[in-house]
Enzyme design. Structure first.
Site, PDB file in Angstrom:
ATOM      1  N   HIS A  56      -8.193   1.283   8.257  1.00  0.00           N
ATOM      2  CA  HIS A  56      -7.638   1.735   9.545  1.00  0.00           C
ATOM      3  C   HIS A  56      -6.347   0.965   9.841  1.00  0.00           C
ATOM      4  O   HIS A  56      -5.330   1.560  10.231  1.00  0.00           O
ATOM      5  CB  HIS A  56      -8.668   1.501  10.653  1.00  0.00           C
ATOM      6  CG  HIS A  56      -8.159   1.798  12.035  1.00  0.00           C
ATOM      7  ND1 HIS A  56      -8.443   2.977  12.697  1.00  0.00           N
ATOM      8  CD2 HIS A  56      -7.362   1.085  12.872  1.00  0.00           C
ATOM      9  CE1 HIS A  56      -7.857   2.963  13.879  1.00  0.00           C
ATOM     10  NE2 HIS A  56      -7.191   1.816  14.009  1.00  0.00           N
ATOM     11  N   GLU A  57      -6.381  -0.352   9.651  1.00  0.00           N
ATOM     12  CA  GLU A  57      -5.189  -1.156   9.903  1.00  0.00           C
ATOM     13  C   GLU A  57      -4.082  -0.830   8.903  1.00  0.00           C
ATOM     14  O   GLU A  57      -2.895  -0.797   9.261  1.00  0.00           O
ATOM     15  CB  GLU A  57      -5.540  -2.642   9.851  1.00  0.00           C
ATOM     16  CG  GLU A  57      -6.560  -3.086  10.896  1.00  0.00           C
ATOM     17  CD  GLU A  57      -6.157  -2.721  12.314  1.00  0.00           C
ATOM     18  OE1 GLU A  57      -4.961  -2.829  12.642  1.00  0.00           O
ATOM     19  OE2 GLU A  57      -7.043  -2.316  13.094  1.00  0.00           O
ATOM     20  N   HIS A  68      -1.905   2.019  10.004  1.00  0.00           N
ATOM     21  CA  HIS A  68      -0.747   1.711  10.859  1.00  0.00           C
ATOM     22  C   HIS A  68       0.486   1.430  10.008  1.00  0.00           C
ATOM     23  O   HIS A  68       1.607   1.844  10.341  1.00  0.00           O
ATOM     24  CB  HIS A  68      -1.047   0.498  11.736  1.00  0.00           C
ATOM     25  CG  HIS A  68      -1.927   0.785  12.912  1.00  0.00           C
ATOM     26  ND1 HIS A  68      -1.631   1.753  13.853  1.00  0.00           N
ATOM     27  CD2 HIS A  68      -3.106   0.230  13.311  1.00  0.00           C
ATOM     28  CE1 HIS A  68      -2.576   1.773  14.779  1.00  0.00           C
ATOM     29  NE2 HIS A  68      -3.472   0.872  14.468  1.00  0.00           N
ATOM     30  N   GLU A 115      -4.075   5.907  16.841  1.00  0.00           N
ATOM     31  CA  GLU A 115      -5.381   5.444  16.364  1.00  0.00           C
ATOM     32  C   GLU A 115      -6.127   6.545  15.617  1.00  0.00           C
ATOM     33  O   GLU A 115      -6.887   6.267  14.678  1.00  0.00           O
ATOM     34  CB  GLU A 115      -6.226   4.934  17.538  1.00  0.00           C
ATOM     35  CG  GLU A 115      -5.697   3.677  18.200  1.00  0.00           C
ATOM     36  CD  GLU A 115      -5.721   2.471  17.283  1.00  0.00           C
ATOM     37  OE1 GLU A 115      -6.625   2.389  16.433  1.00  0.00           O
ATOM     38  OE2 GLU A 115      -4.834   1.608  17.406  1.00  0.00           O
TER      39      GLU A 115
END
Length: 271
Positions: free
Chosen positions: A129-130, A133, A178
């Site tokens: 998930h990070e 970004h 997100e």
């Protein structure tokens, strides 16, 4: 489950959520934003964050928590992205965050309480998930949003006034961004229940309760919420949040896992 497929040549636009795309375009139209970012997120700010992290956390690597580094390496290989630095910091609030102000020296931070809450595969979903970004190049807007939310003094007085005017747009963008990163998490672990479990545990888990929680029941709860009325109340509930509600994220990732787009990405080229 079989071996996870490496997505060589993966591009952000192949998984970016359409709301992320729309919110980014809207933010780019905001007058004065580029100047604020250049002033606030310059070299000094980047070095401050870099040194603070190095001084206050534990850097993960081949000789430090190598099992965590292996999870990061594999996620990077699958998502076709360079490996950022990874730090662990002592904090009772389960959380993870990413910083990449100018695209160089990117790093990810995991809180110790998050590691205690999740299984290794779920931790990999958080790492991915990070990485999402970074893959989507959210770094500059993400850092500005975090500075605003935290009230950090790096924002000058005039910039704080402008940023506060931007707050609703920044938070809206962040919630949309997100959703793209949840998709990156799914692409890395290639198992939708794992991502749903992460969201469920962040909503109501603890090291004791986590093994007892039921992801399918959480998805049923998400669908029940979706079918409730009072749309205006739901919208108002979202406005101050930096992340979409966990039940909405769980349902969104469950839907995308069944979409032709996701299936094509993980299936690979036809034989």
């Amino acid at each position: 489950m079989g071996e996870k497929r490496r997505l060589l040549g993966l591009r952000a636009e192949q998984f970016r959520h359409p709301w992320d795309r729309e919110a980014t375009q809207a933010l780019q139209q905001f007058p004065g934003l580029d100047g604020l970012m250049r002033f606030t997120l310059g070299t000094a700010a980047q070095e401050w964050f870099y040194l603070e992290n190095m001084a206050s956390g534990v850097q993960v690597g081949g000789n430090q928590l190598p099992w965590l580094y292996d999870l990061l390496q594999e996620a990077c290989q699958i998502l076709d992205i360079d490996i950022p630095q990874l730090y662990i910091r002592q904090n009772p609030q389960p959380n993870a965050y990413t910083l990449a102000i100018r695209g160089d020296k990117p790093f990810i931070v995991l809180h110790t309480s998050l590691i205690e809450l999740l299984t290794p595969l779920e931790i990999q979903a958080v790492l991915a998930h990070e990485l999402g970004h970074l893959k989507c190049e959210h770094g500059v807007y993400l850092t500005l949003a975090n500075l605003l939310v935290l009230g950090v003094a790096q924002i000058p007085t005039w910039g704080l006034w402008l940023a506060q005017g931007l707050q609703a747009s920044l938070l809206q963008w962040l919630r949309c961004a997100e959703l793209s990163c949840d998709r990156a998490a799914l692409l890395a672990v290639q198992d939708a229940p794992v991502v749903v479990n992460v969201l469920m545990k962040l909503a109501g888990g603890s090291p004791t309760l986590a093994p007892q929680l039921n992801g399918q029941a959480f998805l049923a709860q998400a669908r029940a919420y979706d079918h409730q009325g009072w749309g205006w109340l739901k919208t108002t509930r979202n406005l101050p949040l930096t992340h979409p509600l966990p039940v909405l994220r769980a349902q969104e990732i469950d839907r995308w896992s069944q979409s032709p787009t996701y299936q094509r990405l993980v299936a690979g080229p036809e034989n």
